[in-house]
Design an enzyme around this catalytic site. Structure first.
Site, PDB file in Angstrom:
ATOM      1  N   ARG A 137      -7.869  -6.555  44.246  1.00  0.00           N
ATOM      2  CA  ARG A 137      -8.214  -7.975  44.290  1.00  0.00           C
ATOM      3  C   ARG A 137      -9.397  -8.304  43.383  1.00  0.00           C
ATOM      4  O   ARG A 137      -9.470  -9.407  42.841  1.00  0.00           O
ATOM      5  CB  ARG A 137      -8.503  -8.394  45.730  1.00  0.00           C
ATOM      6  N   GLY A 164       0.510 -14.399  53.134  1.00  0.00           N
ATOM      7  CA  GLY A 164       0.855 -15.659  53.795  1.00  0.00           C
ATOM      8  C   GLY A 164       1.052 -16.796  52.811  1.00  0.00           C
ATOM      9  O   GLY A 164       1.929 -17.644  52.985  1.00  0.00           O
ATOM     10  N   LYS A 204       9.117  -8.934  62.286  1.00  0.00           N
ATOM     11  CA  LYS A 204       9.664  -9.906  63.232  1.00  0.00           C
ATOM     12  C   LYS A 204      10.387 -11.074  62.575  1.00  0.00           C
ATOM     13  O   LYS A 204       9.932 -11.624  61.578  1.00  0.00           O
ATOM     14  CB  LYS A 204       8.519 -10.485  64.055  1.00  0.00           C
ATOM     15  N   GLY A 215       1.964  -9.008  51.974  1.00  0.00           N
ATOM     16  CA  GLY A 215       0.969  -7.958  51.846  1.00  0.00           C
ATOM     17  C   GLY A 215       1.560  -6.563  51.990  1.00  0.00           C
ATOM     18  O   GLY A 215       1.294  -5.666  51.188  1.00  0.00           O
TER      19      GLY A 215
HETATM   20  P1  ADP Z   1       4.893  -8.487  54.686  1.00  0.00           P
HETATM   21  O1  ADP Z   1       3.421  -8.206  54.922  1.00  0.00           O
HETATM   22  O2  ADP Z   1       5.378  -7.897  53.413  1.00  0.00           O
HETATM   23  O3  ADP Z   1       5.219  -9.938  54.841  1.00  0.00           O
HETATM   24  P2  ADP Z   1       5.568  -7.895  57.411  1.00  0.00           P
HETATM   25  O4  ADP Z   1       4.130  -7.970  57.789  1.00  0.00           O
HETATM   26  O5  ADP Z   1       6.468  -8.964  57.873  1.00  0.00           O
HETATM   27  O6  ADP Z   1       5.714  -7.711  55.825  1.00  0.00           O
HETATM   28  O7  ADP Z   1       6.203  -6.550  57.976  1.00  0.00           O
HETATM   29  C1  ADP Z   1       5.691  -5.277  57.663  1.00  0.00           C
HETATM   30  C2  ADP Z   1       5.699  -4.391  58.862  1.00  0.00           C
HETATM   31  O8  ADP Z   1       6.992  -4.311  59.451  1.00  0.00           O
HETATM   32  C3  ADP Z   1       5.320  -2.973  58.502  1.00  0.00           C
HETATM   33  O9  ADP Z   1       4.114  -2.635  59.153  1.00  0.00           O
HETATM   34  C4  ADP Z   1       6.478  -2.144  59.004  1.00  0.00           C
HETATM   35  O10 ADP Z   1       6.091  -0.924  59.610  1.00  0.00           O
HETATM   36  C5  ADP Z   1       7.124  -3.047  60.028  1.00  0.00           C
HETATM   37  N1  ADP Z   1       8.528  -2.689  60.241  1.00  0.00           N
HETATM   38  C6  ADP Z   1       9.499  -2.626  59.320  1.00  0.00           C
HETATM   39  N2  ADP Z   1      10.656  -2.201  59.866  1.00  0.00           N
HETATM   40  C7  ADP Z   1      10.408  -1.996  61.178  1.00  0.00           C
HETATM   41  C8  ADP Z   1      11.206  -1.540  62.275  1.00  0.00           C
HETATM   42  N3  ADP Z   1      12.500  -1.228  62.114  1.00  0.00           N
HETATM   43  N4  ADP Z   1      10.611  -1.442  63.480  1.00  0.00           N
HETATM   44  C9  ADP Z   1       9.314  -1.759  63.637  1.00  0.00           C
HETATM   45  N5  ADP Z   1       8.513  -2.200  62.654  1.00  0.00           N
HETATM   46  C10 ADP Z   1       9.047  -2.308  61.419  1.00  0.00           C
HETATM   47 MG    MG Z   2       2.300  -8.046  56.753  1.00  0.00          MG
END
Ligand code: ADP
Ligand code: MG
Length: 394
Positions: A36, A374, A198, A351
């Site tokens: 960053r 976000g 989620k 992230g």
């Molecule tokens: P981003 O930050 O890219 O938007 P998210 O925060 O939505 O992504 O999701 C990332 C998290 O989702 C990671 O910590 C990962 O471990 C978790 N994750 C991915 N697949 C699964 C799964 N099948 N069960 C539980 N957690 C999961």
């Molecule tokens: Mg995330």
């Protein structure tokens, strides 16, 4: 770009207050990832070259509106100083007499870093009084903290009302132009890959993208809710039961719109949420009680890679599995590899997704990796970013 940009303002000799995103990971007072800081350099270097007085500010962590010694920005000032190869003046306060005096002694080309903006309770409330105190430190305000543009705080939005001019910096400009091009005028087929933990975090982005994409590939923990919506058992997998009906609706919506909503056909299941858990690949109709899906399986990766190969534009948000654990990182790594191998415009937001691509060593193979989690999600949804809205129009 309908907002004033850095190149549209005359900064020579002026006090320019720049909101950067120096919210870096710290371990025992050491910056463990300086991405960053690196991302803020184009704007900072330009201002130095243009003989401005460069005043930087950022939040760091969650001090909750009070001074937390371990969240002072001194280690970041050191990292920045090394990169710029010049001294960086660091103040212990964010506003008030101490920074005011330090700024009054600045010469053109000097760089100063104010203390953590979130030490002030007015920051997150976008308190006009705190915003005014920040604005009084400078003539011009430049926002270059893309990762904080989805929040209207005193240092990201409010301050713009208390300076002569307020413009976007190079980092935000680049983010908005690159992602704007891809989202507003995508080459087709336009494919979105959505994963992560989620469904509830991603409803907005799925609903917005279903209107635009040719294919939507679902992975990660949220795929389980879709698997349940198809009538399969999900064992001990992460599941949002209250979102199963929504998942059903999304499947129907996609069908009605002719969008290829692709779901896992196989998954890697584990007997525990642990790096060393016993694990195996099963078809989606074979998830047994006591097992949980932690990654997409090889057949799914093959299906997704075929769709990725055909795409012209690919938007990716959310890992395909628990990529932090090697045994469950394959799906994410192989999808990242498929993106790297494709000729499409590839945009990564989120992230954890950005971290996953870096962990796979593929960050130089992507068209764009957003510095905002976000913020990029909000942008993909076509929603306004309040901290950009607050700046002056051209
Ligand atoms: P981003 O930050 O890219 O938007 P998210 O925060 O939505 O992504 O999701 C990332 C998290 O989702 C990671 O910590 C990962 O471990 C978790 N994750 C991915 N697949 C699964 C799964 N099948 N069960 C539980 N957690 C999961
Ligand atoms: Mg995330």
């Amino acid at each position: 770009m309908d907002k004033k940009t850095l190149k549209d303002v005359d900064v020579k000799g002026k006090r320019v207050l720049v909101r950067v995103d120096f919210n870096v990971p710290l371990e025992d007072g050491t910056v463990t990832d300086d991405t960053r800081v690196e991302a803020a350099l184009p704007t900072i270097n330009y201002l130095i070259e243009q003989d401005a007085k460069v005043i930087l500010m950022s939040h760091l962590g969650r001090p909750g509106g009070e001074v937390k010694e371990e969240l002072r920005l001194d280690p970041v000032a050191q990292v920045l100083s090394n990169k710029l190869e010049q001294a960086v003046i660091k103040t212990d306060d964010t506003v008030g007499d101490e920074p005011q005096e330090a700024i009054s002694r600045m010469e053109t080309g000097d760089v100063l870093l104010l203390e953590n903006t979130r030490f002030n309770p007015g920051e997150k409330k976008n308190d006009p009084e705190f915003a005014k105190q920040l604005g009084q430190l400078a003539d011009i305000y430049v926002n270059d903290a893309f990762g904080a543009t989805h929040r209207a705080h005193a240092s990201t939005a409010g301050v713009a009302d208390y300076v002569d001019e307020a413009a976007v910096g190079f980092l935000i400009q680049n983010e908005l132009e690159t992602m704007g091009q891809a989202v507003k005028n995508p080459g087709q087929p336009f494919v979105a890959i959505i994963g992560g933990a989620k469904v509830s975090d991603k409803i907005g982005v799925i609903e917005a993208l279903i209107e635009k994409v040719d294919a939507l590939l679902i992975g990660g923990g949220m795929a389980n809710t879709f698997i349940a919506a198809q009538g399969y058992e999900t064992g001990d997998s992460l599941l949002e039961e209250d979102k199963i009906d929504l998942a059903k609706e999304l499947i129907e919506q996609a069908e009605a719109k002719g969008v290829n909503l692709a779901l896992p056909v196989d998954v890697v299941v584990a007997d525990d949420f642990a790096a060393d858990a016993e694990h195996k690949v099963v078809a989606v109709d074979g998830i047994e009680a006591g097992w949980q899906a932690l990654d997409v399986g090889p057949e799914t990766v093959k299906n997704y890679s075929d769709i990725i190969n055909q795409a012209e534009t690919i938007l990716w948000n959310g890992p395909m599995g628990v990529f932090e654990m090697d045994n469950f990182a394959k799906g994410t790594n192989q999808v990242a590899q498929a993106l790297a191998d494709s000729d499409a415009t590839t945009i990564i937001g989120g992230g954890d997704s950005a971290a996953a691509v870096k962990k796979a060593g593929l960050e130089n193979e992507m068209t764009h990796i957003s510095t905002g989690g976000g913020a990029s999600l909000q942008f993909f949804q076509g929603k306004a970013l309040p901290a950009v809205e607050a700046l002056n129009d051209k």
